[in-house]
Design a protein around this motif. Structure first.
Motif, PDB file in Angstrom:
ATOM      1  N   TYR A  40       0.840  -1.201  -0.114  1.00  0.00           N
ATOM      2  CA  TYR A  40      -0.113   0.144  -0.106  1.00  0.00           C
ATOM      3  C   TYR A  40       0.932   1.230  -0.053  1.00  0.00           C
ATOM      4  O   TYR A  40       2.305   1.002   0.315  1.00  0.00           O
ATOM      5  N   ILE A  41       0.407   2.486  -0.096  1.00  0.00           N
ATOM      6  CA  ILE A  41       0.971   3.628  -0.167  1.00  0.00           C
ATOM      7  C   ILE A  41       0.151   4.638   0.687  1.00  0.00           C
ATOM      8  O   ILE A  41      -1.145   4.773   0.423  1.00  0.00           O
ATOM      9  N   LYS A  42       0.714   5.431   1.264  1.00  0.00           N
ATOM     10  CA  LYS A  42       0.062   6.227   2.336  1.00  0.00           C
ATOM     11  C   LYS A  42       0.533   7.881   2.110  1.00  0.00           C
ATOM     12  O   LYS A  42       1.805   7.858   2.057  1.00  0.00           O
ATOM     13  N   GLY A  43      -0.298   8.431   1.902  1.00  0.00           N
ATOM     14  CA  GLY A  43       0.093  10.082   1.735  1.00  0.00           C
ATOM     15  C   GLY A  43       0.261  10.828   2.836  1.00  0.00           C
ATOM     16  O   GLY A  43      -0.437  10.633   3.781  1.00  0.00           O
ATOM     17  N   SER A  81      -6.000   9.532   1.597  1.00  0.00           N
ATOM     18  CA  SER A  81      -4.580   9.194   1.743  1.00  0.00           C
ATOM     19  C   SER A  81      -4.124   7.752   1.399  1.00  0.00           C
ATOM     20  O   SER A  81      -2.761   7.446   1.810  1.00  0.00           O
ATOM     21  N   TYR A  82      -4.607   6.818   0.915  1.00  0.00           N
ATOM     22  CA  TYR A  82      -4.090   5.530   1.020  1.00  0.00           C
ATOM     23  C   TYR A  82      -4.543   5.053  -0.367  1.00  0.00           C
ATOM     24  O   TYR A  82      -5.665   5.122  -1.210  1.00  0.00           O
ATOM     25  N   SER A  95     -15.751  -0.425   7.071  1.00  0.00           N
ATOM     26  CA  SER A  95     -15.000   0.792   7.362  1.00  0.00           C
ATOM     27  C   SER A  95     -13.561   0.635   6.929  1.00  0.00           C
ATOM     28  O   SER A  95     -12.937   1.745   6.985  1.00  0.00           O
ATOM     29  N   TYR A  96     -12.995  -0.301   6.859  1.00  0.00           N
ATOM     30  CA  TYR A  96     -11.501  -0.598   6.585  1.00  0.00           C
ATOM     31  C   TYR A  96     -11.309  -1.777   5.815  1.00  0.00           C
ATOM     32  O   TYR A  96     -12.165  -2.958   5.700  1.00  0.00           O
ATOM     33  N   VAL A  97     -10.128  -1.832   5.266  1.00  0.00           N
ATOM     34  CA  VAL A  97      -9.727  -3.016   4.393  1.00  0.00           C
ATOM     35  C   VAL A  97      -8.488  -3.514   5.168  1.00  0.00           C
ATOM     36  O   VAL A  97      -7.448  -2.668   5.542  1.00  0.00           O
ATOM     37  N   MET A  98      -8.062  -4.853   5.180  1.00  0.00           N
ATOM     38  CA  MET A  98      -6.781  -5.393   5.848  1.00  0.00           C
ATOM     39  C   MET A  98      -5.866  -5.575   4.973  1.00  0.00           C
ATOM     40  O   MET A  98      -6.366  -6.211   3.811  1.00  0.00           O
ATOM     41  N   VAL A  99      -4.761  -5.063   4.660  1.00  0.00           N
ATOM     42  CA  VAL A  99      -3.734  -5.326   3.905  1.00  0.00           C
ATOM     43  C   VAL A  99      -2.529  -5.997   4.739  1.00  0.00           C
ATOM     44  O   VAL A  99      -2.040  -5.278   5.581  1.00  0.00           O
ATOM     45  N   ASP A 100      -2.204  -7.240   4.551  1.00  0.00           N
ATOM     46  CA  ASP A 100      -1.324  -7.952   5.435  1.00  0.00           C
ATOM     47  C   ASP A 100      -1.755  -7.815   6.927  1.00  0.00           C
ATOM     48  O   ASP A 100      -2.925  -8.126   7.220  1.00  0.00           O
ATOM     49  N   LYS A 101      -1.195  -6.999   7.685  1.00  0.00           N
ATOM     50  CA  LYS A 101      -1.560  -6.894   8.936  1.00  0.00           C
ATOM     51  C   LYS A 101      -1.978  -5.370   9.467  1.00  0.00           C
ATOM     52  O   LYS A 101      -2.148  -4.982  10.441  1.00  0.00           O
ATOM     53  N   THR A 102      -2.107  -4.491   8.512  1.00  0.00           N
ATOM     54  CA  THR A 102      -2.208  -3.419   8.672  1.00  0.00           C
ATOM     55  C   THR A 102      -3.875  -2.956   8.006  1.00  0.00           C
ATOM     56  O   THR A 102      -4.492  -3.316   7.058  1.00  0.00           O
ATOM     57  N   GLN A 103      -4.475  -1.981   9.043  1.00  0.00           N
ATOM     58  CA  GLN A 103      -5.734  -1.781   8.677  1.00  0.00           C
ATOM     59  C   GLN A 103      -5.801  -0.294   8.318  1.00  0.00           C
ATOM     60  O   GLN A 103      -5.360   0.607   8.526  1.00  0.00           O
ATOM     61  N   PRO A 105      -8.188   2.717   6.196  1.00  0.00           N
ATOM     62  CA  PRO A 105      -9.486   3.065   6.204  1.00  0.00           C
ATOM     63  C   PRO A 105     -10.111   3.220   4.677  1.00  0.00           C
ATOM     64  O   PRO A 105      -9.356   3.433   3.705  1.00  0.00           O
ATOM     65  N   ILE A 106     -11.437   2.846   4.418  1.00  0.00           N
ATOM     66  CA  ILE A 106     -12.143   2.920   3.123  1.00  0.00           C
ATOM     67  C   ILE A 106     -13.088   4.170   3.249  1.00  0.00           C
ATOM     68  O   ILE A 106     -13.631   4.276   4.141  1.00  0.00           O
ATOM     69  N   SER A 107     -13.049   5.090   2.370  1.00  0.00           N
ATOM     70  CA  SER A 107     -13.930   6.078   2.258  1.00  0.00           C
ATOM     71  C   SER A 107     -15.499   5.364   1.832  1.00  0.00           C
ATOM     72  O   SER A 107     -15.369   4.608   0.971  1.00  0.00           O
ATOM     73  N   ARG A 108     -16.360   6.141   2.353  1.00  0.00           N
ATOM     74  CA  ARG A 108     -17.882   5.564   1.978  1.00  0.00           C
ATOM     75  C   ARG A 108     -18.081   5.581   0.466  1.00  0.00           C
ATOM     76  O   ARG A 108     -18.557   4.747  -0.114  1.00  0.00           O
ATOM     77  N   ASN A 109     -17.496   6.539  -0.279  1.00  0.00           N
ATOM     78  CA  ASN A 109     -17.666   6.744  -1.602  1.00  0.00           C
ATOM     79  C   ASN A 109     -16.977   5.693  -2.298  1.00  0.00           C
ATOM     80  O   ASN A 109     -17.563   5.399  -3.423  1.00  0.00           O
ATOM     81  N   ASN A 110     -15.803   5.133  -1.848  1.00  0.00           N
ATOM     82  CA  ASN A 110     -14.828   4.220  -2.744  1.00  0.00           C
ATOM     83  C   ASN A 110     -15.403   2.697  -2.367  1.00  0.00           C
ATOM     84  O   ASN A 110     -14.825   1.902  -2.979  1.00  0.00           O
ATOM     85  N   LYS A 111     -16.154   2.474  -1.281  1.00  0.00           N
ATOM     86  CA  LYS A 111     -16.392   1.021  -0.907  1.00  0.00           C
ATOM     87  C   LYS A 111     -17.107   0.153  -2.072  1.00  0.00           C
ATOM     88  O   LYS A 111     -16.725  -0.758  -2.316  1.00  0.00           O
TER      89      LYS A 111
END
Length: 122
Positions: A40-43, A81-82, A95-103, A105-111
């Motif tokens: 993943y990439i975090k801004g 930001s993700y 409200s979130y997606v797990m990538v490996d062991k990292t939670q 967040p998912i925005s409501r618009n993108n889910k």
């Protein structure tokens, strides 16, 4: 292999796509990073933390320019930001997606769009 030409703004940020990897200006060197290793990439404003399987890299580039360089079939922006690699998803909730062991967040618009991109058995 052929180096792909990209937009001027992206060239100014010193990123080029090469086969199945990208070259990122990390600190004082340019490093080749396999696209498949990115989880993943975090801004953080004009800086991005590119989290790979074995380590992370901090890069000076905007999310908008980085998104242009990555294949949309493999990466999806789940939050402002993700950006995640779709094949690294382990699970997701409303409200979130797990990538490996990292939670992440998912925005409501993108889910709903994210759900349409993953193979879901109903």
């Amino acid at each position: 292999m052929q180096v792909l030409k990209s937009e001027t703004a992206v060239i100014n940020d010193k990123i080029e796509q090469f086969d199945e990897s990208i070259f990122l200006n990390v600190g004082k060197q340019i490093q080749r990073i396999s696209l498949k290793s990115i989880q993943y990439i975090k801004g953080y404003g004009d800086y991005m933390k590119v989290q790979c399987q074995d380590r992370s890299h901090t890069v000076h580039i905007t999310m908008k320019n980085l998104v242009k360089m990555l294949p949309s079939s493999d990466f999806y922006r789940v939050h402002k930001s993700y950006l995640i690699r779709l094949d690294k998803i382990v699970s997701l909730t409303k409200s979130y997606v797990m990538v490996d062991k990292t939670q992440i967040p998912i925005s409501r618009n993108n889910k709903h769009e994210l759900l349409s991109l993953i193979p879901l058995v109903k």
